[in-house]
Design a protein around this motif. Structure first.
Motif, PDB file in Angstrom:
ATOM      1  N   GLY A 223     -84.849 -48.650   0.931  1.00  0.00           N
ATOM      2  CA  GLY A 223     -84.062 -48.405   2.138  1.00  0.00           C
ATOM      3  C   GLY A 223     -82.607 -48.086   1.816  1.00  0.00           C
ATOM      4  O   GLY A 223     -82.060 -47.051   2.215  1.00  0.00           O
ATOM      5  N   THR A 224     -81.980 -48.977   1.080  1.00  0.00           N
ATOM      6  CA  THR A 224     -80.577 -48.783   0.697  1.00  0.00           C
ATOM      7  C   THR A 224     -80.425 -47.591  -0.236  1.00  0.00           C
ATOM      8  O   THR A 224     -79.463 -46.817  -0.131  1.00  0.00           O
ATOM      9  N   VAL A 225     -81.371 -47.436  -1.154  1.00  0.00           N
ATOM     10  CA  VAL A 225     -81.300 -46.351  -2.136  1.00  0.00           C
ATOM     11  C   VAL A 225     -81.400 -44.990  -1.454  1.00  0.00           C
ATOM     12  O   VAL A 225     -80.673 -44.055  -1.812  1.00  0.00           O
ATOM     13  N   LEU A 226     -82.289 -44.858  -0.476  1.00  0.00           N
ATOM     14  CA  LEU A 226     -82.440 -43.571   0.220  1.00  0.00           C
ATOM     15  C   LEU A 226     -81.166 -43.174   0.955  1.00  0.00           C
ATOM     16  O   LEU A 226     -80.782 -41.999   0.963  1.00  0.00           O
ATOM     17  N   LEU A 227     -80.500 -44.157   1.569  1.00  0.00           N
ATOM     18  CA  LEU A 227     -79.238 -43.856   2.247  1.00  0.00           C
ATOM     19  C   LEU A 227     -78.164 -43.425   1.248  1.00  0.00           C
ATOM     20  O   LEU A 227     -77.370 -42.514   1.523  1.00  0.00           O
ATOM     21  N   THR A 228     -78.158 -44.077   0.094  1.00  0.00           N
ATOM     22  CA  THR A 228     -77.196 -43.701  -0.948  1.00  0.00           C
ATOM     23  C   THR A 228     -77.470 -42.284  -1.445  1.00  0.00           C
ATOM     24  O   THR A 228     -76.546 -41.483  -1.623  1.00  0.00           O
ATOM     25  N   ILE A 229     -78.742 -41.961  -1.674  1.00  0.00           N
ATOM     26  CA  ILE A 229     -79.114 -40.615  -2.130  1.00  0.00           C
ATOM     27  C   ILE A 229     -78.745 -39.577  -1.081  1.00  0.00           C
ATOM     28  O   ILE A 229     -78.263 -38.480  -1.414  1.00  0.00           O
ATOM     29  N   LEU A 230     -78.943 -39.909   0.190  1.00  0.00           N
ATOM     30  CA  LEU A 230     -78.628 -38.967   1.271  1.00  0.00           C
ATOM     31  C   LEU A 230     -77.137 -38.643   1.305  1.00  0.00           C
ATOM     32  O   LEU A 230     -76.751 -37.473   1.418  1.00  0.00           O
TER      33      LEU A 230
ATOM     34  N   ALA B  10     -58.519 -26.623   0.367  1.00  0.00           N
ATOM     35  CA  ALA B  10     -58.775 -27.672   1.358  1.00  0.00           C
ATOM     36  C   ALA B  10     -60.278 -27.948   1.493  1.00  0.00           C
ATOM     37  O   ALA B  10     -60.707 -29.113   1.527  1.00  0.00           O
ATOM     38  N   PHE B  11     -61.088 -26.881   1.549  1.00  0.00           N
ATOM     39  CA  PHE B  11     -62.537 -27.059   1.671  1.00  0.00           C
ATOM     40  C   PHE B  11     -63.105 -27.739   0.423  1.00  0.00           C
ATOM     41  O   PHE B  11     -63.966 -28.630   0.524  1.00  0.00           O
ATOM     42  N   ASN B  12     -62.656 -27.304  -0.747  1.00  0.00           N
ATOM     43  CA  ASN B  12     -63.130 -27.929  -1.978  1.00  0.00           C
ATOM     44  C   ASN B  12     -62.736 -29.400  -2.051  1.00  0.00           C
ATOM     45  O   ASN B  12     -63.516 -30.246  -2.496  1.00  0.00           O
ATOM     46  N   LEU B  13     -61.518 -29.698  -1.594  1.00  0.00           N
ATOM     47  CA  LEU B  13     -61.054 -31.082  -1.607  1.00  0.00           C
ATOM     48  C   LEU B  13     -61.915 -31.952  -0.693  1.00  0.00           C
ATOM     49  O   LEU B  13     -62.300 -33.074  -1.057  1.00  0.00           O
ATOM     50  N   ILE B  14     -62.236 -31.431   0.485  1.00  0.00           N
ATOM     51  CA  ILE B  14     -63.088 -32.185   1.416  1.00  0.00           C
ATOM     52  C   ILE B  14     -64.457 -32.446   0.799  1.00  0.00           C
ATOM     53  O   ILE B  14     -65.011 -33.553   0.895  1.00  0.00           O
ATOM     54  N   ALA B  15     -65.033 -31.410   0.156  1.00  0.00           N
ATOM     55  CA  ALA B  15     -66.353 -31.569  -0.460  1.00  0.00           C
ATOM     56  C   ALA B  15     -66.326 -32.627  -1.560  1.00  0.00           C
ATOM     57  O   ALA B  15     -67.221 -33.488  -1.637  1.00  0.00           O
ATOM     58  N   TRP B  16     -65.296 -32.577  -2.401  1.00  0.00           N
ATOM     59  CA  TRP B  16     -65.207 -33.559  -3.481  1.00  0.00           C
ATOM     60  C   TRP B  16     -64.944 -34.960  -2.945  1.00  0.00           C
ATOM     61  O   TRP B  16     -65.410 -35.952  -3.520  1.00  0.00           O
ATOM     62  N   LEU B  17     -64.214 -35.074  -1.865  1.00  0.00           N
ATOM     63  CA  LEU B  17     -63.995 -36.389  -1.256  1.00  0.00           C
ATOM     64  C   LEU B  17     -65.308 -36.980  -0.746  1.00  0.00           C
ATOM     65  O   LEU B  17     -65.529 -38.197  -0.835  1.00  0.00           O
ATOM     66  N   VAL B  18     -66.172 -36.112  -0.213  1.00  0.00           N
ATOM     67  CA  VAL B  18     -67.483 -36.589   0.242  1.00  0.00           C
ATOM     68  C   VAL B  18     -68.302 -37.081  -0.952  1.00  0.00           C
ATOM     69  O   VAL B  18     -68.981 -38.115  -0.874  1.00  0.00           O
TER      70      VAL B  18
ATOM     71  N   LEU C 111     -68.771 -43.962  -4.619  1.00  0.00           N
ATOM     72  CA  LEU C 111     -68.206 -45.300  -4.373  1.00  0.00           C
ATOM     73  C   LEU C 111     -69.157 -46.134  -3.528  1.00  0.00           C
ATOM     74  O   LEU C 111     -69.300 -47.348  -3.748  1.00  0.00           O
ATOM     75  N   GLY C 112     -69.812 -45.486  -2.566  1.00  0.00           N
ATOM     76  CA  GLY C 112     -70.795 -46.212  -1.761  1.00  0.00           C
ATOM     77  C   GLY C 112     -71.963 -46.694  -2.602  1.00  0.00           C
ATOM     78  O   GLY C 112     -72.474 -47.810  -2.401  1.00  0.00           O
ATOM     79  N   MET C 113     -72.392 -45.858  -3.546  1.00  0.00           N
ATOM     80  CA  MET C 113     -73.478 -46.261  -4.455  1.00  0.00           C
ATOM     81  C   MET C 113     -73.047 -47.462  -5.297  1.00  0.00           C
ATOM     82  O   MET C 113     -73.814 -48.433  -5.459  1.00  0.00           O
ATOM     83  N   THR C 114     -71.831 -47.411  -5.831  1.00  0.00           N
ATOM     84  CA  THR C 114     -71.332 -48.518  -6.648  1.00  0.00           C
ATOM     85  C   THR C 114     -71.234 -49.800  -5.827  1.00  0.00           C
ATOM     86  O   THR C 114     -71.626 -50.887  -6.284  1.00  0.00           O
TER      87      THR C 114
ATOM     88  N   VAL D  87     -69.607 -43.514 -15.265  1.00  0.00           N
ATOM     89  CA  VAL D  87     -68.376 -44.307 -15.388  1.00  0.00           C
ATOM     90  C   VAL D  87     -68.322 -45.381 -14.306  1.00  0.00           C
ATOM     91  O   VAL D  87     -67.998 -46.562 -14.585  1.00  0.00           O
ATOM     92  N   LEU D  88     -68.644 -45.013 -13.077  1.00  0.00           N
ATOM     93  CA  LEU D  88     -68.619 -46.001 -11.994  1.00  0.00           C
ATOM     94  C   LEU D  88     -69.718 -47.045 -12.148  1.00  0.00           C
ATOM     95  O   LEU D  88     -69.569 -48.182 -11.689  1.00  0.00           O
ATOM     96  N   SER D  89     -70.828 -46.671 -12.804  1.00  0.00           N
ATOM     97  CA  SER D  89     -71.923 -47.639 -12.976  1.00  0.00           C
ATOM     98  C   SER D  89     -71.572 -48.738 -13.975  1.00  0.00           C
ATOM     99  O   SER D  89     -72.260 -49.763 -14.032  1.00  0.00           O
ATOM    100  N   LEU D  90     -70.507 -48.516 -14.762  1.00  0.00           N
ATOM    101  CA  LEU D  90     -70.111 -49.552 -15.718  1.00  0.00           C
ATOM    102  C   LEU D  90     -69.687 -50.834 -15.014  1.00  0.00           C
ATOM    103  O   LEU D  90     -69.877 -51.939 -15.546  1.00  0.00           O
ATOM    104  N   VAL D  91     -69.134 -50.687 -13.822  1.00  0.00           N
ATOM    105  CA  VAL D  91     -68.672 -51.872 -13.085  1.00  0.00           C
ATOM    106  C   VAL D  91     -69.837 -52.776 -12.708  1.00  0.00           C
ATOM    107  O   VAL D  91     -69.849 -53.975 -13.053  1.00  0.00           O
ATOM    108  N   PRO D  92     -70.872 -52.263 -11.989  1.00  0.00           N
ATOM    109  CA  PRO D  92     -72.003 -53.154 -11.687  1.00  0.00           C
ATOM    110  C   PRO D  92     -72.786 -53.567 -12.940  1.00  0.00           C
ATOM    111  O   PRO D  92     -73.372 -54.662 -12.963  1.00  0.00           O
ATOM    112  N   ALA D  93     -72.797 -52.728 -13.987  1.00  0.00           N
ATOM    113  CA  ALA D  93     -73.524 -53.085 -15.210  1.00  0.00           C
ATOM    114  C   ALA D  93     -72.864 -54.292 -15.884  1.00  0.00           C
ATOM    115  O   ALA D  93     -73.549 -55.254 -16.283  1.00  0.00           O
TER     116      ALA D  93
END
Length: 454
Positions: free
Chosen positions: A16-23, A324-332, A338-341, A432-438
């Motif tokens: 459940g949580t994983v599918l939302l993260t993947i989405l 601006a469009f590229n910045l918005i995409a990268w922010l998403v 970050l939500g996955m972490t 890199v972000l996975s190092l924190v939960p690991a």
């Protein structure tokens, strides 16, 4: 391999949580890939619209405005050019060919361009590809019209069909040239440029349909009205059995009047104003010299632009929008990572039993560390696969609409080296972000082990 299978089963257990993260990650990656592909394809489409034309000449004003209305048929010219200027330009020693363009009319929201047959011989797009006809040929008569591929496809026109042009470029026009219908003599092959959405007539045809127009209003001339009255009287006399010889005499007079009108229209075709002129030079090294001479022309205020430089200026103006469009995409994407972490960190407390069982079976801290990283890689890889599949489907389904409505042809193959670098950057960021939960998982497992020993 065993760790990868175990990581997959662990993700399925928390599906459940994983599918939302993947989405959320899929949406971000889709935006990054889609915006970059759309940006490159639009640039390529614009750059391929005109090829082989060294200069575009128009009335003095904005360079971008001249480029947009003459090449891309966006907007309209603020001033016009005299026909005499075009004739003088053709006599320049460095000018190989010149194509006059007159615009201002439309047909069901499609632009009408008046020009000469030289347009079909010298206009080029892409890598200097010349225009070709799918069926038919270039206009020869005054009331002949050549239509683009998109016009024929959208409106269902064929050779020999009669169409009526409208005065002005508004989508809905009440001022139509009903008294002068045009006959379709040719349909151009698809080019993926604004040519596909345009109609082309002769300069004589443009002059003829505007002979009785002033300030956008049709004002019938007394001469034409008297001719129509004479024709009605002639028909009336013929119906009542008047002398045949007298009728033939009158018909001959009427025929001579038509010939005079034909010459009158042709004369006015060369007195009409032009919107722009495409120019090809004998030597491209003389481009800047000829450009300066045109800009300094004393007969009337003119400006000449180099299409490539004008396009570069256009991309500089829209560069901030792209950023601006590229910045918005990268922010998403960053928000998804970050939500996955956060999701992994929040779930560690619920996985203490899972880690305890693994530890009891002999799994070390390094095993748990790698297990968490593999889970993150599986989530991110799944999001990348879904994003690529979804973007492929969207391009395949939207391609016909984009081509017919906007004249933009998007390639289905959007995976370029740059796109690959983007995906690699996303994967590395996820690691890199996975190092924190690991590290957190190892710390919890270690502290739990110490508590059990105590």
């Amino acid at each position: 391999m065993m760790r990868l299978r175990l990581a997959g089963k662990s993700l399925v257990n928390r599906r459940g949580t994983v599918l939302l993260t993947i989405l959320s990650l899929t949406i971000g990656i889709l935006l990054v890939l889609g915006i970059n592909h759309l940006r490159t394809q639009v640039k390529e489409s614009f750059n391929n619209t005109l090829s082989g034309t060294d200069l575009i000449v128009g009335a003095r004003g904005g360079a971008l405005n001249l480029l947009l209305y003459s090449v891309f048929h966006m907007g309209s010219s603020t001033h016009s050019i005299r026909w005499q200027t075009y004739e003088e330009l053709t006599k320049h020693s460095q000018v190989k060919w010149a194509i006059p363009l007159a615009m201002g009319d439309s047909h069901k929201s499609h632009r009408v361009v008046a020009t000469t047959p030289d347009f079909f011989a010298h206009y080029a797009y892409g890598k200097k590809q010349n225009l070709s006809f799918a069926v038919g040929k270039a206009f020869a008569g005054k009331y002949d019209v050549v239509i683009g591929a998109a016009v024929a496809r959208k409106l269902g026109y064929q050779l020999g069909d009669k169409i009526v042009l409208a005065h002005g470029i508004a989508e809905v026009s009440l001022a139509k040239h009903d008294d002068s219908p045009f006959v379709i003599t040719g349909v151009l092959a698809p080019t993926g440029t604004p040519v596909d959405k345009s109609l082309y007539i002769s300069l004589e045809g443009m002059a003829a349909i505007h002979e009785d127009w002033q300030s956008g209003v049709q004002i019938p001339s007394p001469k034409k009205t008297s001719q129509q009255t004479a024709q009605k009287q002639d028909d009336h006399d013929h119906d009542h059995g008047h002398n045949k010889e007298e009728h033939h005499e009158h018909a001959d007079d009427h025929s001579s009047d038509e010939e005079h009108d034909e010459q009158h229209h042709d004369h006015h075709a060369h007195d009409q104003s032009l919107s722009a002129i495409f120019v090809g030079l004998n030597n491209r090294a003389a481009t800047f010299t000829v450009q300066r001479q045109i800009n300094q022309y004393t007969g009337e205020p003119l400006q000449s632009i180099i299409p490539g430089l004008a396009l570069a200026e256009l991309w500089q103006l829209v560069g901030s929008v792209e950023t601006a469009f590229n910045l918005i995409a990268w922010l998403v994407v960053i928000a998804g990572l970050l939500g996955m972490t956060t999701s992994l960190l929040a779930g560690l407390s619920q996985r203490q039993r899972e880690f305890a069982i693994l530890r009891s079976l002999g799994a070390g801290l390094w095993y748990l560390f790698v297990l968490v990283i593999l889970e993150v890689l599986l989530i991110c890889s799944s999001a990348i696969v879904f994003a690529i599949a979804l973007l492929t489907f969207l391009l395949w389904s939207l391609q016909p609409w984009l081509l017919s409505e906007w004249g933009i042809q998007l390639a289905l193959n959007f995976m370029t080296p740059q796109q690959g670098y983007y995906l690699l950057a996303i994967l590395l960021s996820s690691v890199v972000l996975s190092l924190v939960p690991a590290f957190n998982a190892c710390r919890r497992a270690l502290s739990d082990g110490l508590l059990l020993k105590h």
